[in-house]
Design an enzyme around this catalytic site. Structure first.
Site, PDB file in Angstrom:
ATOM      1  CB  ALA A   1      -0.824  -0.066   1.121  1.00  0.00           C
TER       2      ALA A   1
ATOM      3  CE  LYS B   1     -23.963 -10.790   2.620  1.00  0.00           C
ATOM      4  NZ  LYS B   1     -22.902 -11.732   3.086  1.00  0.00           N
TER       5      LYS B   1
ATOM      6  CD  GLU C   1     -13.400  -7.947  -4.835  1.00  0.00           C
ATOM      7  OE1 GLU C   1     -13.111  -7.352  -5.872  1.00  0.00           O
ATOM      8  OE2 GLU C   1     -14.385  -8.875  -5.168  1.00  0.00           O
TER       9      GLU C   1
ATOM     10  CB  VAL D   1     -20.121 -10.165  -4.584  1.00  0.00           C
ATOM     11  CG1 VAL D   1     -20.671 -11.370  -5.557  1.00  0.00           C
ATOM     12  CG2 VAL D   1     -21.124  -9.141  -4.769  1.00  0.00           C
TER      13      VAL D   1
ATOM     14  CG  ASP E   1     -26.140 -13.800   1.231  1.00  0.00           C
ATOM     15  OD1 ASP E   1     -25.956 -12.740   1.614  1.00  0.00           O
ATOM     16  OD2 ASP E   1     -25.372 -14.682   0.593  1.00  0.00           O
TER      17      ASP E   1
ATOM     18  CE  LYS F   1     -23.146 -13.187  -0.801  1.00  0.00           C
ATOM     19  NZ  LYS F   1     -22.912 -14.688  -0.136  1.00  0.00           N
TER      20      LYS F   1
ATOM     21  N   GLY G   1     -16.681 -16.920   5.792  1.00  0.00           N
ATOM     22  CA  GLY G   1     -15.971 -17.122   6.759  1.00  0.00           C
ATOM     23  C   GLY G   1     -14.851 -16.136   7.227  1.00  0.00           C
TER      24      GLY G   1
END
Ligand code: NAP
Ligand code: HSE
Length: 436
Positions: free
Chosen positions: A33, A105, A129, A132, A201, A205, A302
């Site tokens: 970064a 989402k 990011e 989804v 859900d 997405k 997870g």
């Protein structure tokens, strides 16, 4: 350069995963970064639980507004869930000139149009990011890697919990409730697991993917949503015998009449790669006019897989924070003034193939009656399976696979078939996609 400061909303499965990975890989992340990324404040409800996790590394509060209004915080990372309070917090953060990263989402599928408009006006980034397919960089792929393509369709296994349930039930013969409990313990399931099981859900997405694949607004209210709760083991078995596997698919397809946006259990030929995606793994197939089909596979839920996507966004924002907003990748992949409203087709207008299971009397002429009705509605049969009735049984199952047809033809044919005196109960209908 001084580190960029993060305010975290939520320290649950994903929040704690993000906290952990960010600390563990801090040196590697700084090398990428160009500066440090430091969590300076976290908001939660249960203070002692969170304090035990952070062990004094940063301030923990119970007032989320303290985070979104804090003058030293550059990026607000929303990992709380929910749509209404969270929308208020995200809009406040944006109004305060802060960039936002979210894994939420539901929030984006329902309020994304308003949130991205506000972010555009304020010149800040909203990155998502992790929203989804967990750790799979599918948003990056759709927004950047495939930017040369006219995307034709996107189809994916985008809910880890339901894929885990289907896999464990099939492979280990476990019952639904036991596997759902495991998915919850492993941190895959939503706070309200009916969102997973009933396809909501996945529809959140699919809505996001459709928007960035086709340059259309988020239109969750137009999505067709069907989960796995009505799926029966007998259909999973018949599908296997016919060379198919049943998966909960999220599909966004461009057609000449409009956009198809749908989530439902789907038969997929078992020799397709995507049919063999098991457990909490996710996979998304994208069909682009130049690249053809490409598939993205990985952990869809997870703590650390999702943290991986959250931190990728943090690094992106850190790199681009000083760039002119006009030179950044547009939030929804297309320039805001070129987002076009397109018709999302009602389900009756979609075109696909079908698996139909009928329970019928084992007597002469039944099949002729059924196939005549199918022909009347111009439905062509691709394959058929009829089981010998069990001993002392007078009824049996007929399973038919159809060629592509419109959903309204199938619904009309089913209505007629169910009126036949030789057909018992309701016809089971599951959609089938070749994904070729
Ligand atoms: P979670 O384990 O339930 O964690 C939620 C966190 O938010 C908890 O720390 C909770 O605090 C905090 N929180 C909730 N409401 C709050 C409020 N009103 N004020 C302050 N803190 C509040 O949820 P999760 O699984 O990490 O999911 C978080 C988000 O990521 C959701 O939008 C989810 O859809 C999304 N997501 C999850 C996964 C996944 O695999 N789990 C993957 C991708 C995306 P307390 O613990 O103190 O109550
Ligand atoms: N509940 C979601 C799933 C979490 O099971 O896929 C990842 O978005």
């Amino acid at each position: 350069m001084k580190p960029i400061k993060i305010g975290l909303l939520g320290l649950g499965t994903v929040g704690a995963g993000t906290f952990r990975v960010l600390r563990r890989n801090q040196q590697e992340i700084i090398r990428r970064a160009g500066r440090g990324i430091e969590i300076s404040m976290i908001a939660v409800r249960d203070l002692p639980k969170a304090q035990a996790i952070v062990a004094g590394a940063c301030e923990v509060v119970t007032d989320c507004l303290q985070v979104v209004n804090h003058p030293d915080i550059d990026i607000v990372v929303e990992l709380m869930g929910g749509t209404e309070f969270t929308k208020e917090l995200v809009l406040t953060a944006i109004a305060n000139g802060k960039h936002v990263v979210t894994a939420n989402k539901a929030l984006l599928a329902i309020h994304g149009n308003e949130i991205f408009r506000a972010a555009q006006d304020k010149g800040v980034m909203v990155a998502f990011e992790a929203a989804v397919a967990g750790g799979i960089p599918i948003i990056k792929a759709l927004r950047e890697g495939l930017t040369a393509n006219r995307i034709e369709w996107v189809a994916g296994i985008i809910n880890g919990t339901t894929n885990f349930i289907l896999s464990e039930m099939r492979d280990k013969g476990l019952d639904f409730a036991t596997v759902l409990k495991q998915a919850q313990e492993l941190g895959y399931a939503e706070a309200d697991p009916t969102f997973d099981i009933e396809g909501v859900d996945a529809a959140h997405k699919a809505t996001i993917m459709a928007a960035i694949a086709f340059g259309i607004p988020m239109q969750f209210d137009k999505a067709h949503v069907e989960g796995i709760s009505a799926l029966q083991a007998i259909d999973i078995n018949y599908a296997e015998q016919l060379g198919y596997r049943i998966k909960l698919l999220g599909i966004a397809k461009r057609t000449t009449k409009g956009i198809e946006l749908r989530v439902h259990p789907t038969l997929i030929p078992s020799n397709r790669l995507i049919a063999n995606v098991e457990g909490a793994m996710n996979a998304v197939l994208v069909q682009g006019d130049a690249v053809g089909a490409s598939m993205y596979y990985g952990r869809g839920a997870g703590a650390e897989p999702t943290a991986s996507a959250v931190i990728a966004d943090l690094v992106d924002i850190t790199r681009l924070a000083t760039a002119d907003p006009e030179h950044r990748v547009p939030h929804m992949a297309f320039q805001p003034d070129s987002i076009r409203q397109e018709v999302v087709l009602p389900m009756a207008e979609i075109t696909t193939s079908y698996y139909l299971r009928l329970s019928v009397a084992d007597q002469t002429g039944v099949l002729a009656d059924v196939t005549r009705i199918m022909a009347d509605f111009t439905i062509s049969i691709d394959a058929m399976l009829q089981k010998e009735p069990a001993q002392d049984e007078t009824k049996t199952d007929i399973i038919m696979l159809t060629h592509q047809t419109q959903e309204k033809n199938v619904l009309a044919a089913i209505e007629k078939i169910e009126q036949l005196s030789s057909v018992y109960g309701q016809v089971t209908k599951i959609r089938l996609e070749q994904l070729s």
